[in-house]
Design a protein around this motif. Structure first.
Motif, PDB file in Angstrom:
ATOM      1  N   TYR A 100       0.946  -1.202   0.024  1.00 15.43           N
ATOM      2  CA  TYR A 100      -0.056   0.003  -0.113  1.00 15.43           C
ATOM      3  C   TYR A 100       0.827   1.153  -0.026  1.00 15.43           C
ATOM      4  O   TYR A 100       2.024   1.439   0.586  1.00 15.43           O
ATOM      5  N   ALA A 101       0.254   2.244  -0.656  1.00 20.02           N
ATOM      6  CA  ALA A 101       1.036   3.479  -0.733  1.00 20.02           C
ATOM      7  C   ALA A 101       0.076   4.578  -0.365  1.00 20.02           C
ATOM      8  O   ALA A 101      -1.146   4.539  -0.538  1.00 20.02           O
ATOM      9  N   GLU A 102       0.633   5.685   0.377  1.00 22.49           N
ATOM     10  CA  GLU A 102       0.041   6.895   0.536  1.00 22.49           C
ATOM     11  C   GLU A 102      -0.659   7.249  -0.831  1.00 22.49           C
ATOM     12  O   GLU A 102       0.007   7.771  -1.591  1.00 22.49           O
ATOM     13  N   ASN A 103      -2.109   7.965  -0.645  1.00 22.11           N
ATOM     14  CA  ASN A 103      -2.717   8.822  -1.608  1.00 22.11           C
ATOM     15  C   ASN A 103      -3.036   7.878  -2.878  1.00 22.11           C
ATOM     16  O   ASN A 103      -3.544   8.450  -3.786  1.00 22.11           O
ATOM     17  N   VAL A 104      -2.980   6.713  -2.764  1.00 18.54           N
ATOM     18  CA  VAL A 104      -3.491   5.882  -3.782  1.00 18.54           C
ATOM     19  C   VAL A 104      -4.488   4.728  -3.076  1.00 18.54           C
ATOM     20  O   VAL A 104      -4.250   4.055  -2.031  1.00 18.54           O
ATOM     21  N   GLY A 105      -5.923   4.876  -3.495  1.00 20.08           N
ATOM     22  CA  GLY A 105      -6.771   4.155  -2.813  1.00 20.08           C
ATOM     23  C   GLY A 105      -6.774   2.708  -3.125  1.00 20.08           C
ATOM     24  O   GLY A 105      -7.448   1.750  -2.191  1.00 20.08           O
ATOM     25  N   PHE A 106      -5.900   2.136  -4.107  1.00 24.51           N
ATOM     26  CA  PHE A 106      -5.978   0.557  -4.347  1.00 24.51           C
ATOM     27  C   PHE A 106      -4.553   0.099  -3.991  1.00 24.51           C
ATOM     28  O   PHE A 106      -3.481   0.782  -4.010  1.00 24.51           O
ATOM     29  N   VAL A 107      -4.395  -1.149  -3.745  1.00 23.43           N
ATOM     30  CA  VAL A 107      -3.102  -1.851  -3.720  1.00 23.43           C
ATOM     31  C   VAL A 107      -2.144  -1.653  -4.867  1.00 23.43           C
ATOM     32  O   VAL A 107      -2.791  -1.707  -6.013  1.00 23.43           O
ATOM     33  N   ILE A 108      -0.993  -1.351  -4.449  1.00 22.32           N
ATOM     34  CA  ILE A 108      -0.121  -1.178  -5.533  1.00 22.32           C
ATOM     35  C   ILE A 108       0.668  -2.458  -6.081  1.00 22.32           C
ATOM     36  O   ILE A 108       1.303  -2.534  -6.941  1.00 22.32           O
ATOM     37  N   GLY A 109       0.482  -3.459  -5.410  1.00 22.21           N
ATOM     38  CA  GLY A 109       1.041  -4.765  -5.751  1.00 22.21           C
ATOM     39  C   GLY A 109       0.920  -5.782  -4.680  1.00 22.21           C
ATOM     40  O   GLY A 109       0.308  -5.475  -3.524  1.00 22.21           O
ATOM     41  N   SER A 110       1.167  -7.033  -4.900  1.00 23.85           N
ATOM     42  CA  SER A 110       0.852  -8.144  -3.747  1.00 23.85           C
ATOM     43  C   SER A 110       1.675  -9.145  -4.236  1.00 23.85           C
ATOM     44  O   SER A 110       2.343  -9.348  -5.287  1.00 23.85           O
ATOM     45  N   GLY A 111       1.739 -10.207  -3.461  1.00 21.49           N
ATOM     46  CA  GLY A 111       2.421 -11.522  -3.707  1.00 21.49           C
ATOM     47  C   GLY A 111       2.227 -12.402  -2.337  1.00 21.49           C
ATOM     48  O   GLY A 111       1.488 -12.228  -1.484  1.00 21.49           O
ATOM     49  N   GLY A 112       3.140 -13.459  -2.530  1.00 21.94           N
ATOM     50  CA  GLY A 112       3.021 -14.526  -1.393  1.00 21.94           C
ATOM     51  C   GLY A 112       3.454 -15.831  -1.947  1.00 21.94           C
ATOM     52  O   GLY A 112       3.546 -16.094  -3.312  1.00 21.94           O
ATOM     53  N   ARG A 113       3.243 -17.081  -1.318  1.00 17.74           N
ATOM     54  CA  ARG A 113       3.788 -18.357  -1.433  1.00 17.74           C
ATOM     55  C   ARG A 113       2.524 -19.000  -1.878  1.00 17.74           C
ATOM     56  O   ARG A 113       1.432 -19.068  -1.500  1.00 17.74           O
ATOM     57  N   TYR A 114       2.888 -19.842  -3.157  1.00 13.00           N
ATOM     58  CA  TYR A 114       1.795 -20.488  -3.962  1.00 13.00           C
ATOM     59  C   TYR A 114       2.470 -21.921  -4.247  1.00 13.00           C
ATOM     60  O   TYR A 114       2.810 -22.130  -5.425  1.00 13.00           O
ATOM     61  N   ASN A 115       2.525 -22.557  -3.295  1.00 15.80           N
ATOM     62  CA  ASN A 115       3.181 -23.973  -3.266  1.00 15.80           C
ATOM     63  C   ASN A 115       2.658 -24.974  -4.093  1.00 15.80           C
ATOM     64  O   ASN A 115       3.005 -26.270  -4.484  1.00 15.80           O
ATOM     65  N   LYS A 116       1.379 -24.849  -4.457  1.00 15.55           N
ATOM     66  CA  LYS A 116       0.280 -25.799  -5.221  1.00 15.55           C
ATOM     67  C   LYS A 116       0.352 -25.713  -6.648  1.00 15.55           C
ATOM     68  O   LYS A 116      -0.084 -26.513  -7.308  1.00 15.55           O
ATOM     69  N   LEU A 117       0.600 -24.395  -7.100  1.00 11.09           N
ATOM     70  CA  LEU A 117       0.485 -24.065  -8.617  1.00 11.09           C
ATOM     71  C   LEU A 117       1.521 -24.801  -9.434  1.00 11.09           C
ATOM     72  O   LEU A 117       1.030 -25.467 -10.567  1.00 11.09           O
ATOM     73  N   LEU A 118       2.615 -25.073  -9.209  1.00 10.91           N
ATOM     74  CA  LEU A 118       3.448 -25.940 -10.296  1.00 10.91           C
ATOM     75  C   LEU A 118       3.111 -27.150 -10.299  1.00 10.91           C
ATOM     76  O   LEU A 118       3.354 -27.874 -11.127  1.00 10.91           O
ATOM     77  N   GLY A 119       2.521 -27.752  -9.329  1.00 10.63           N
ATOM     78  CA  GLY A 119       1.949 -29.102  -9.152  1.00 10.63           C
ATOM     79  C   GLY A 119       1.056 -29.466 -10.399  1.00 10.63           C
ATOM     80  O   GLY A 119       0.724 -30.394 -11.041  1.00 10.63           O
ATOM     81  N   HIS A 120       0.170 -28.346 -10.409  1.00 14.52           N
ATOM     82  CA  HIS A 120      -0.821 -28.167 -11.583  1.00 14.52           C
ATOM     83  C   HIS A 120      -0.262 -28.396 -12.997  1.00 14.52           C
ATOM     84  O   HIS A 120      -0.969 -28.730 -13.965  1.00 14.52           O
ATOM     85  N   PHE A 121       0.867 -27.976 -13.150  1.00 16.95           N
ATOM     86  CA  PHE A 121       1.593 -27.896 -14.271  1.00 16.95           C
ATOM     87  C   PHE A 121       2.599 -29.308 -14.525  1.00 16.95           C
ATOM     88  O   PHE A 121       3.408 -29.275 -14.970  1.00 16.95           O
ATOM     89  N   ASP A 122       2.278 -30.275 -13.496  1.00 14.43           N
ATOM     90  CA  ASP A 122       2.751 -31.481 -13.253  1.00 14.43           C
ATOM     91  C   ASP A 122       4.366 -31.372 -12.857  1.00 14.43           C
ATOM     92  O   ASP A 122       5.265 -32.326 -13.375  1.00 14.43           O
ATOM     93  N   SER A 123       4.636 -30.413 -12.427  1.00 15.69           N
ATOM     94  CA  SER A 123       6.010 -30.332 -11.739  1.00 15.69           C
ATOM     95  C   SER A 123       6.240 -29.871 -10.260  1.00 15.69           C
ATOM     96  O   SER A 123       6.385 -28.731 -10.284  1.00 15.69           O
TER      97      SER A 123
END
Lengths: 391, 213
Positions: A280-303
């Motif tokens: 979050y940044a001052e004077n902008v009402g929306f999130v400017i970025g995001s992220g996090g851990r996604y340990n299941k996604l690669l499994g859906h691509f068989d790896s």
């Protein structure tokens, strides 16, 4: 339809904004580059059945179209899915961990209301194949470094963990369906509904206050102590330990000043598997970025592989930086036939020095006053002599 | 000196109750607060700025972050589905959303028509009931629609039921109870957490006191 119209949510980038975007993009990518992340590109179009379905972006936000065989395609809604696809099929074969960066336009379904472009640029990284808390801390520290490099003075990163609410809900409620109701209230940011639902459950007053206390778990590292008091299970304790370890590492990076814990943050119903964050940044009402851990996604691509990363929105970052469009710093050389050779030689000389120079035939100009106004300096090679004029 | 907090207030019916609640929570608001025709009212001694908006628009201002916090009816929140934190039930401006129509009439034809100011709420309510209806959006005086044959039923907020009664309409279904809520922009909730948390807890004390009476 008027001839100037374009589809909903689509924006032009005029020269001034283009320069600003270039500068902001470079301030982020320069640092990402220095941290050893390698940049890559993927196609704009992907299959709906692969990247579209596995994306963290909800179905109704996907921009869909059909290919010649009638297969459904999506304009990539984010870069994480495409990079996971490439990593699973190619890159991971060369060993991990992988550190990949990107700067690319992503697409979301058109919306009627202004302020929600259907196409916007994201700069981000994915760290694939490293499941340690050090990896989580690295991407958060990189966000902090990149934003500081871009010159953003006031910003905060709220860190949550997908496991903390899960652990508490399973402990108190025992089953997943009941937990889902509460998780949805948190996802919808509806504290009122959450409280009412907790009060309506047939639970002891201690258990109810444990569930209600979750709403208060926002702040600095002291939040971890309060979290320990409301979770009992080994799973819950290990999540708190993970957050404490993360905080320690962020302290070593020297960036806890911009970071806070928000243990009731649910950014997505199921995509994230561990530490997650929003910027979050001052004077902008929306999130400017995001992220996090996604340990299941690669499994859906068989790896299967653990992964974490972040994406920052250039448009909102520019808004947060209060940047004016870059002033035009271009010189003009105006020539007539008699001195053309000298003019070309002079322009090339100036360009070699690193200056931006326009070379313009005098006879191609309709209004010389209007034309010269938009240039920093104008040099004339006209008739028999050379004459300089600063504009 | 803390950070300036901008609060979006709903003009009209809810305004006085909302202002009363803020006063009870210890915020010193100027005497002429309720009578002012200004759209922006600064209260520098409290470091507050109020913007006076149409009730239907409060969630829009807060979602876009031009107001940090606001007071909005649950009816507006259900209709607009904006991405804001719903932090507190203020328990003021109580009413409910209901379906109403002329007494002793059947649903006409295959696609009954519903007139409403709340097209999204109405549409999702009837879908949940397994009924296919057609929605006609109106901006006010909804009670008129069944009287002159524009629609078979209406979906609207009902507080005392007086307007329905005077126009010969009866409530047929109760959709949900409505009160005003204290809402917060997700970014402000982090960037100005100290002042917003303080406001939430002061308001919460007043609301709990009122409920206990």
């Amino acid at each position: 339809m008027f001839m100037f119209e374009k589809p909903h949510g689509m924006r032009d980038t005029l020269p001034g904004l283009y320069e600003t975007k270039k500068k902001v993009r470079r301030s982020l990518t320069d640092l990402i580059d220095k941290w050893g992340y390698q940049f890559m590109e993927t196609p704009t179009l992907e299959f709906y059945d692969t990247v579209g379905v596995q994306s963290a972006i909800e179905e109704q936000q996907l921009f869909k179209l059909l290919d010649q065989d009638g297969k459904t395609l999506v304009l990539r809604p984010d870069m994480t899915g495409p990079i996971a696809r490439v990593a699973a099929s190619k890159l991971l074969k060369h060993g991990h961990p992988l550190r990949v960066g990107y700067a690319a336009n992503v697409f979301r379904a058109q919306e009627r209301e202004g302020g929600r472009p259907a196409e916007f640029e994201q700069v981000g990284v994915e760290l694939i194949g490293d499941g340690t808390t050090s990896a989580d801390a690295e991407v958060i520290a990189l966000v902090v470094g990149a934003l500081k490099n871009a010159g953003l003075a006031s910003f905060k990163i709220a860190i949550g963990h997908a496991g903390i609410a899960d652990a508490l809900f399973v402990e108190v409620l025992g089953n997943v369906e009941r937990a889902d109701v509460l998780r949805r209230f948190l996802y919808e940011k509806n504290y009122v509904g959450y409280r009412e639902h907790v009060k309506s459950l047939p639970l002891s007053s201690i258990d109810k206050s444990r569930l209600l206390e979750l709403l208060e778990l926002r702040g600095g590292i002291e939040v971890c102590g309060r979290a320990e008091e409301i979770v009992d299970s080994a799973q819950g304790k290990s999540v708190v330990d993970e957050l404490k370890a993360l905080w320690d590492i962020l302290e070593d990076y020297g960036c806890t000043e911009n970071v806070r814990l928000d243990l009731n943050m649910v950014s997505h119903m199921s995509y994230y598997t561990g530490i997650l964050f929003e910027v979050y940044a001052e004077n902008v009402g929306f999130v400017i970025g995001s992220g996090g851990r996604y340990n299941k996604l690669l499994g859906h691509f068989d790896s299967p592989a653990p992964a974490t990363g972040f994406g920052l929105r250039i448009d909102r970052l520019i808004e947060a930086l209060h940047m004016k469009d870059e002033p035009c710093e271009i010189d003009a050389v105006i020539f007539s036939k008699e001195q053309r050779a000298q003019a070309i030689a002079y322009a090339n000389e100036e360009r070699m020095k690193g200056n931006k120079v326009v070379l313009q035939d005098l006879s191609g100009i309709e209004n010389i006053d209007q034309m010269t106004k938009s240039f920093a300096n104008v040099t004339y090679f006209i008739g028999a002599r050379k004459e300089e004029q600063n504009g | 000196m803390g950070k300036l907090l901008t609060m979006a207030m709903p003009k009209g019916r809810i305004f006085e109750e909302a202002a009363g609640l803020l006063r009870q929570a210890g915020y010193r608001l100027p005497e002429e607060f309720e009578d002012s025709r200004k759209l922006i009212i600064d209260v520098p001694e409290e470091n507050l700025r109020f913007i006076l908006a149409k009730p239907m628009d409060v969630t829009t201002y807060v979602e876009h972050g031009v107001a940090d916090v606001g007071i909005a009816g649950k009816d507006v929140m259900l209709e607009e589905e904006r991405d804001v934190y719903e932090v507190l039930d203020l328990n003021i401006s109580k009413c409910h959303l209901a379906v109403a129509g002329l007494p002793n009439t059947d649903w006409s034809g295959v696609a009954p028509r519903i007139a409403t100011k709340y097209p999204n709420v109405a549409s999702s309510y009837f879908r949940e009931q397994g009924e296919q209806v057609e929605i006609i959006k109106l901006n006010g005086s909804i009670e008129l629609a069944p009287l002159i044959g524009l629609a078979d039923r209406i979906v609207d907020i009902v507080s005392t039921g007086q307007t329905l009664k005077e126009n010969g309409l009866v409530e047929t279904e109760h959709i949900c109870d409505i009160t005003s809520r204290f809402i917060v922009n997700p970014v402000s909730y982090r960037m100005k957490d100290d002042v917003i948390d303080e406001m939430a807890s002061r308001l919460s004390l007043v609301v709990e006191g009122e409920t206990a009476k």
